[in-house]
Design a protein around this motif. Sequence first.
Motif, PDB file in Angstrom:
ATOM      1  N   GLU A   1     -16.844   6.890   1.324  1.00  0.00           N
ATOM      2  CA  GLU A   1     -15.758   5.997   1.691  1.00  0.00           C
ATOM      3  C   GLU A   1     -15.786   5.725   3.197  1.00  0.00           C
ATOM      4  N   ASN A  45      -8.636  -5.277   1.834  1.00  0.00           N
ATOM      5  CA  ASN A  45      -7.556  -4.426   1.355  1.00  0.00           C
ATOM      6  C   ASN A  45      -6.338  -5.221   0.913  1.00  0.00           C
ATOM      7  N   ARG A  46      -5.544  -4.618   0.072  1.00  0.00           N
ATOM      8  CA  ARG A  46      -4.249  -5.172  -0.331  1.00  0.00           C
ATOM      9  C   ARG A  46      -3.386  -5.408   0.918  1.00  0.00           C
ATOM     10  N   ARG A  90      -3.852  -7.079   3.444  1.00  0.00           N
ATOM     11  CA  ARG A  90      -4.563  -7.387   4.686  1.00  0.00           C
ATOM     12  C   ARG A  90      -5.068  -8.813   4.531  1.00  0.00           C
ATOM     13  N   PHE A 109      -2.321   2.408   6.715  1.00  0.00           N
ATOM     14  CA  PHE A 109      -2.496   2.818   5.328  1.00  0.00           C
ATOM     15  C   PHE A 109      -2.241   4.314   5.172  1.00  0.00           C
ATOM     16  N   PHE A 131      -7.596  -4.186  -5.839  1.00  0.00           N
ATOM     17  CA  PHE A 131      -8.064  -4.350  -4.462  1.00  0.00           C
ATOM     18  C   PHE A 131      -9.037  -3.265  -4.007  1.00  0.00           C
ATOM     19  N   LEU A 132      -8.762  -2.016  -4.317  1.00  0.00           N
ATOM     20  CA  LEU A 132      -9.614  -0.944  -3.831  1.00  0.00           C
ATOM     21  C   LEU A 132     -11.029  -1.073  -4.380  1.00  0.00           C
ATOM     22  N   ASN A 174     -12.400  -4.135   5.920  1.00  0.00           N
ATOM     23  CA  ASN A 174     -11.000  -3.828   5.635  1.00  0.00           C
ATOM     24  C   ASN A 174     -10.134  -5.057   5.405  1.00  0.00           C
ATOM     25  N   ASN A 215       0.808  -1.224   0.000  1.00  0.00           N
ATOM     26  CA  ASN A 215       0.000   0.000   0.000  1.00  0.00           C
ATOM     27  C   ASN A 215       0.836   1.267   0.000  1.00  0.00           C
ATOM     28  N   PHE A 244      -9.925   3.420   6.641  1.00  0.00           N
ATOM     29  CA  PHE A 244      -8.897   2.449   6.307  1.00  0.00           C
ATOM     30  C   PHE A 244      -8.102   2.107   7.565  1.00  0.00           C
ATOM     31  N   GLU A 271     -11.663   9.518   2.580  1.00  0.00           N
ATOM     32  CA  GLU A 271     -11.723   8.781   3.843  1.00  0.00           C
ATOM     33  C   GLU A 271     -12.167   9.686   4.984  1.00  0.00           C
ATOM     34  N   ARG A 331     -12.727  -3.859  -2.576  1.00  0.00           N
ATOM     35  CA  ARG A 331     -13.100  -3.374  -1.245  1.00  0.00           C
ATOM     36  C   ARG A 331     -14.423  -2.626  -1.302  1.00  0.00           C
TER      37      ARG A 331
END
Length: 355
Positions: A319, A240-241, A243, A326, A197-198, A237, A99, A322, A332, A201
């Motif tokens: 959103e 996520n990449r 995770r 991150f 990934f996003l 979450n 990330n 995170f 966010e 998510r």
Amino acid sequence: MASERVTLTVADPDGEREVALSSPNRAVWPDPPSGSGPITKAELAEYAQLVAEPFLAANGHRPVSLERFRDGIGSEGFFSKNPPKGTPDFVEAVTVTYNSGRRHPQIVLTRPSAIVWAVQMNTVVFHPWASLAAESDNPVELRIDLDPQPGTDFSAAIPAAHALREVLREAGLEAFIKTSGNRGLHVFAPIEPAHEFLVVRHAVIAAGRELERRMPDKVTMNWWKEERGERIFIDFNQANRDRTMAGAYSPRALPGATVSTPVEWDELDGLDPSRFTVRSIPQRLADVGDPWARMQENPGRIDVLLEWWERDLSDGLGELSFPPEFPKMPGEPPRVQPSKKVAANWDEDGNPVDD
């Protein structure tokens, strides 16, 4: 004094391979509730070989983090992502993007001997990415962690899992389920690797919000613990990449030597996850097979979930938070506990305002 060392002969698809195992009699689980003595490193290596086929089907050929414990589960654990010095050539690696934007090789397990090598490195828990090494930026499965909060337990997650399965079916996805090996449930849906990934998510958030609408008193999407109450947390979450959660057939570093275990949906009601252990899973596989054996045969698409995401955006739902490690992400919310938030200290984009 040199530690005891044995050599194991491991059956790989391309022939037998010898793997050294040091300290085979070291207790990984000193006092499991089965009452038949400690589970040793040698027994864990045997388990790895017995479950290798379904384990690799679920966790192989993808970046994986190894959670290692040098002196059994009572010692301090640590994570290995990158291949350590001296990694043998039958343990593969792939360069992935984290990330932060940093790129680095990460371990990839593709054969039984590689799993046994990981055990030799004192691995107890295996944490695979949701993507394959061949295309590590794009997940091949949508993952949702149903996490019981204080005041709830495993049984409270079961109706939430059934309801989530229906939500995903309405979105055109077929869900598979496994125990976490602890108190929760993991719901997976195989998907085509068409989005990074996003984006996946956002699909998870859309599914979670729909489940929350249907069960507002039973589940929650609230990231902050103080707002969750006695409800099942839909941990978006985990999508996520970088995770990860314990993989299918991975042991957990818990006193009961429990295993994160795939189950059929009709097994779920009344299930006792504590009975799935390093010592019981090989016989379970012999008796009932692997409930995830056909999981990747018909991957779906997340188009409908992304339509729900856009609909929710239009309705003012933006959103979500995170994880703290991150970088700050576009749109966010402020990274501050709601009870400690002073509105005047944050701008409309969730950034702190300098005095």
